[in-house]
Enzyme design. Structure first.
Site, short mmCIF file in Angstrom:
data_model
loop_
_atom_site.label_atom_id
_atom_site.label_comp_id
_atom_site.label_asym_id
_atom_site.label_seq_id
_atom_site.Cartn_x
_atom_site.Cartn_y
_atom_site.Cartn_z
N SER A 148 -52.46 13.24 -97.30
CA SER A 148 -52.67 12.73 -95.95
C SER A 148 -51.35 12.25 -95.39
CB SER A 148 -53.67 11.56 -95.97
OG SER A 148 -53.72 10.91 -94.71
N TYR A 161 -56.43 3.69 -99.29
CA TYR A 161 -56.46 5.12 -98.99
C TYR A 161 -55.04 5.70 -99.02
CZ TYR A 161 -57.39 9.44 -96.37
OH TYR A 161 -57.49 10.75 -95.97
#
Length: 267
Positions: A148, A161
């Protein structure tokens, strides 16, 4: 979506029932690959596979909980049997739970570590064992991990995350080194997707507003756009095309790399 030819390739896409994973599966079959949709979402996974078959693709659904060793041990032979081989894994499945660091819940941290880090690591393990010369597929191949842009920037509300996606970056590079050193014949790369308005991306915007970082989900999304030189959010096909490229022969001398697909947000 792409001119890259994946004819004869056999792929497993984790988290392929919906969102980015479904888009990646669609792009892979459009390029000629046969695809297995691996997911815990039985009904949605079967529907996605059926929709691909309706377009003339070879597509199957396999039940797969990426955090469970036994589930991988069952799913990979099923993929090999149903597709006639296995030479491409897209480690896409992931989870994001928004929280300020001051409010972190240990259970949420463990969930993200289990799904994003352990799940990716187990995917690498079972792909290597299947694809290496002594494996049941045995013809080498490629793994594309989905990290990501959160691995490359500091955006509030997504600390764990971000940490897990940074771990995927490191896993990718070590796995590529091991595959090369041991002669597995498997290239390993990752992509860093930018924020995309899938169910997960939209929920992140809602969550960031709910914990007080932005006055509304719209303002949260605008903050991302303002940080992005291309001036827009990502789209599913942006990410899917990058996966097809890294899976294809056009990337035959690329391994251990991370490809930003974020409109420049991570500059």
């Amino acid at each position: 979506m792409t001119s890259y030819d994946l004819s004869g390739r056999r792929a497993l896409v984790t988290g392929g029932a919906r969102g980015l994973g479904a888009g990646m599966a669609e792009a892979l079959v459009a390029a000629g690959a046969a695809v297995a949709i691996g997911d815990v979402l039985d009904d949605e996974g079967k529907q996605t596979a059926e929709s691909l078959r309706a377009k003339g693709a070879t597509a199957e659904f396999v039940k797969l909980d990426i955090t469970d060793e036994d589930s991988w041990a069952s799913a990979v032979p099923e993929v090999i049997a149903s597709l006639g081989g296995f030479d491409l894994l897209v480690n896409n499945a992931g989870v994001e739970i928004t929280s300020l660091i001051a409010d972190l819940e240990p259970a949420d941290v463990r969930t993200m570590l289990d799904v994003n880090v352990l799940g990716t690591a187990l995917g690498l393990k079972h792909a290597f064992r299947a694809m290496r010369p002594d494996g049941p597929a045995g013809n080498g191949g490629a793994v594309v991990n989905v990290a990501s842009v959160a691995a490359t920037i500091a955006f509030p509300g997504i600390s764990i995350y971000s940490a897990t996606k940074s771990a995927i970056d490191r896993l990718t590079r070590v796995a590529a080194a091991e595959s090369g050193k041991l002669g597995y014949g498997v290239r390993v790369n990752c992509i860093y997707p930018g924020l995309t308005p899938t169910a997960m991306g939209n929920q992140l915007a809602v969550d960031c507003a709910e914990i007080g970082l932005f006055p509304s989900p719209e303002e949260a999304a605008k903050a991302v756009v303002d940080l992005t030189p291309q001036g827009r959010l990502g789209q599913v096909d942006d990410m899917a095309d990058a996966v097809v490229f890294l899976a294809s022969g056009a990337a035959k001398y690329i391994t251990g790399a991370g490809l930003p697909v974020d409109g420049g947000m991570g500059i």
